[in-house]
Write a protein that holds these residues in place. Structure first.
Motif, mmCIF file in Angstrom:
data_model
loop_
_atom_site.group_PDB
_atom_site.id
_atom_site.type_symbol
_atom_site.label_atom_id
_atom_site.label_comp_id
_atom_site.label_asym_id
_atom_site.label_seq_id
_atom_site.Cartn_x
_atom_site.Cartn_y
_atom_site.Cartn_z
ATOM 1 N N UNK A 169 0.802 -1.234 0.000
ATOM 2 C CA UNK A 169 0.000 0.000 0.000
ATOM 3 C C UNK A 169 0.826 1.270 0.000
ATOM 4 N N UNK A 170 2.095 1.164 0.475
ATOM 5 C CA UNK A 170 2.934 2.348 0.551
ATOM 6 C C UNK A 170 3.498 2.785 -0.783
ATOM 7 N N UNK A 171 3.475 1.891 -1.769
ATOM 8 C CA UNK A 171 4.083 2.246 -3.066
ATOM 9 C C UNK A 171 3.042 2.623 -4.119
ATOM 10 N N UNK A 172 1.792 2.710 -3.702
ATOM 11 C CA UNK A 172 0.718 3.139 -4.611
ATOM 12 C C UNK A 172 0.228 4.494 -4.130
ATOM 13 N N UNK A 173 -0.041 5.392 -5.075
ATOM 14 C CA UNK A 173 -0.498 6.734 -4.679
ATOM 15 C C UNK A 173 -1.970 6.913 -5.032
ATOM 16 N N UNK A 179 -11.523 16.495 -5.235
ATOM 17 C CA UNK A 179 -11.531 17.537 -6.280
ATOM 18 C C UNK A 179 -10.122 17.819 -6.833
ATOM 19 N N UNK A 180 -9.125 17.053 -6.373
ATOM 20 C CA UNK A 180 -7.775 17.196 -6.906
ATOM 21 C C UNK A 180 -6.968 18.329 -6.298
ATOM 22 N N UNK A 181 -7.521 19.037 -5.329
ATOM 23 C CA UNK A 181 -6.803 20.161 -4.710
ATOM 24 C C UNK A 181 -5.715 19.638 -3.772
ATOM 25 N N UNK A 194 -0.754 16.568 -3.901
ATOM 26 C CA UNK A 194 -2.090 16.197 -4.379
ATOM 27 C C UNK A 194 -2.308 14.688 -4.337
ATOM 28 N N UNK A 195 -1.226 13.915 -4.134
ATOM 29 C CA UNK A 195 -1.387 12.467 -3.937
ATOM 30 C C UNK A 195 -0.607 12.035 -2.697
ATOM 31 N N UNK A 196 -1.020 10.905 -2.124
ATOM 32 C CA UNK A 196 -0.354 10.353 -0.939
ATOM 33 C C UNK A 196 -0.374 8.839 -1.035
ATOM 34 N N UNK A 197 0.406 8.181 -0.152
ATOM 35 C CA UNK A 197 0.416 6.708 -0.124
ATOM 36 C C UNK A 197 -1.008 6.198 0.056
ATOM 37 N N UNK A 198 -1.354 5.162 -0.724
ATOM 38 C CA UNK A 198 -2.713 4.597 -0.652
ATOM 39 C C UNK A 198 -3.009 4.075 0.747
ATOM 40 N N UNK A 199 -2.015 3.426 1.361
ATOM 41 C CA UNK A 199 -2.030 3.028 2.780
ATOM 42 C C UNK A 199 -0.571 2.957 3.189
ATOM 43 N N UNK A 200 -0.156 3.736 4.183
ATOM 44 C CA UNK A 200 1.247 3.662 4.593
ATOM 45 C C UNK A 200 1.450 2.436 5.467
ATOM 46 N N UNK A 201 2.713 2.071 5.689
ATOM 47 C CA UNK A 201 2.984 0.825 6.417
ATOM 48 C C UNK A 201 2.872 0.996 7.924
ATOM 49 N N UNK A 319 -5.107 19.238 24.196
ATOM 50 C CA UNK A 319 -6.564 19.433 24.198
ATOM 51 C C UNK A 319 -7.294 18.224 23.622
ATOM 52 N N UNK A 320 -6.543 17.212 23.192
ATOM 53 C CA UNK A 320 -7.186 15.994 22.684
ATOM 54 C C UNK A 320 -7.331 15.936 21.179
ATOM 55 N N UNK A 321 -6.809 16.954 20.470
ATOM 56 C CA UNK A 321 -6.898 16.877 19.004
ATOM 57 C C UNK A 321 -5.771 17.666 18.346
ATOM 58 N N UNK A 322 -5.457 17.273 17.120
ATOM 59 C CA UNK A 322 -4.499 18.000 16.274
ATOM 60 C C UNK A 322 -5.142 18.119 14.903
ATOM 61 N N UNK A 323 -5.095 19.295 14.301
ATOM 62 C CA UNK A 323 -5.690 19.476 12.978
ATOM 63 C C UNK A 323 -4.871 18.729 11.927
ATOM 64 N N UNK A 324 -5.565 17.932 11.101
ATOM 65 C CA UNK A 324 -4.855 17.176 10.074
ATOM 66 C C UNK A 324 -5.753 16.929 8.873
ATOM 67 N N UNK A 325 -5.206 17.201 7.703
ATOM 68 C CA UNK A 325 -5.902 16.946 6.436
ATOM 69 C C UNK A 325 -5.581 15.510 6.020
ATOM 70 N N UNK A 326 -6.551 14.621 6.227
ATOM 71 C CA UNK A 326 -6.343 13.202 5.957
ATOM 72 C C UNK A 326 -7.188 12.739 4.780
#
Ligand SMILES: [Zn+2]
Length: 370
Positions: A169-173, A179-181, A194-201, A319-326
């Motif tokens: 999964x780590x070698x597929x993007x 929307x491609x942003x 604009x792309x990331x690992x499909x599933x990291x290890x 505070x129990x959270x961190x902002x993250x674009x996932x």
């Protein structure tokens, strides 16, 4: 268990001598058959009890007593416990599956076949017609659906997603946003991508244990507690490798669950405690669908889980959270959260996972309480 149905079935079959019903249980000696692919028998009426062996489908048994969720049977003269749900008065037809319905395949990998809380299980595959399914690159695997069999069944389904565990999964993007942003925050993948690992290890704990093993152990604990509470559960994986990327997992949750909880541990080394990945306070991100319509429910689910974890004495980071674009958040149309239950330095003993699961269960209950 549906006592009425079972009693009727037994009487109709001509078996069953009713001995006593004064203790609130039905007690009778009768001939029953294993009506499941296989059935575990144990020393005590609990899935935690010692496993003595497994009986194949169609095995004839002499039942001493039906105690509701569990029955006592004699096997080679020894009194053992089996889940009543998987016994039938009639001998099941050879070769047919258990009560799989609607043409769904009975699960071959379902783990909790002796759970007294499960009515039936089946495998769920990605439907290429589902919204966002076409963005997935790894989707040949199947998730497992557990339909609750309790009388107090809640009619709510929780998707339990054991983070990582997809070989290759780590070698597929895959595309970060539908929307491609570009991504608006950094993380495993930097902001602007604009792309990331499909599933990291995933990471490796300081003691050498891979994250994907701990998330799986955690998922199984949470599954069992949710089932005992009356929830249906969609398990994304129950083995070390499921060929479902983060988008496929998310689309499965969107279509088969009422909320989605992805279990992770963070890659820091501070034993910093639990937190969830909240939806970034970024105007363009919060304006993009499906984030625009769902970000508040994602954050509410995260807040409830943190409250539940805190209530059971688990350590909470800041505070129990961190902002993250996932990727998960960017494609979710049901309340959906990535929760980090600690980091590389955090303990992950059975006892710790149990306390975390109790906290998450409380959080789920809070979330679904009007
Ligand atoms: Zn992770």
């Amino acid at each position: 268990m549906n006592t009425k149905r079972k009693t009727t079935a037994i009487l109709a079959a001509g078996f069953g001598i009713l001995l006593a019903a004064g203790n609130g249980f039905l007690a009778f000696a009768d001939t029953v058959y294993v009506n499941a692919t296989s059935l575990n028998y144990r020393t005590a009426p609990s899935t935690e009890a010692e496993l003595l062996g497994t009986l194949p489908k169609g095995t004839e048994l002499e039942r001493e007593k039906n105690e509701g969720e569990w029955s006592t049977v004699l096997i080679n003269g020894t009194r053992c416990y089996v889940a009543s749900r998987y016994l039938s008065a009639d001998k099941p037809a050879a070769g047919s599956g258990t009560a799989a319905s609607g043409g769904r395949a009975e699960s071959a990998q379902a783990g909790a076949v002796d759970s007294p809380y499960v009515d039936k299980t089946w495998e769920v595959a990605l439907d290429s017609k589902d919204t966002y399914a076409s963005f997935s690159k790894i989707s040949s695997g199947t998730a497992i659906y557990y339909q609750n069999g309790r009388e107090n069944r809640k009619g709510k389904t929780v998707c339990v997603n054991a983070g990582h565990g997809t070989k290759g999964g780590g070698s597929v993007k895959t595309q970060c946003h539908p929307d491609g942003s570009p991504k608006v925050t950094g993380g495993t993948t930097g902001a602007g991508a604009v792309t990331a690992a499909a599933v990291s290890s995933g990471m490796t704990f300081e003691d050498g244990t891979p994250e994907h093993e701990v998330t799986l152990a955690m998922a199984k604990k949470l599954r069992d507690k949710l089932l005992a509470e009356g929830y249906d559960v969609l398990m994304i994986r129950e083995g070390n490798d499921v060929q479902l990327d983060n988008i496929a997992r998310t689309v499965l949750a969107n279509n088969h669950a009422d909320c989605h909880i992805a279990l992770h541990w963070d890659s820091t080394e501070k034993d910093k405690g639990c937190f969830y990945m909240s939806v970034p306070d970024n105007a363009s991100y919060r304006a993009m669908e499906p984030v625009a319509s769902h970000w508040q429910s994602h954050n509410r689910l995260g807040d409830c889980l943190i409250e539940g974890l805190k209530g059971k004495g688990n350590k909470i980071f800041s505070s129990g959270s961190i902002e993250m674009d996932l990727t998960q958040t960017s494609y979710s149309t049901v309340p959906s959260i990535d929760i980090e239950l600690g980091d590389k330095a955090s303990p992950h003993s059975d006892e710790t996972l149990d306390r975390l699961a109790d906290g998450l269960l409380d959080g789920v209950n809070q979330f679904f309480t009007p």
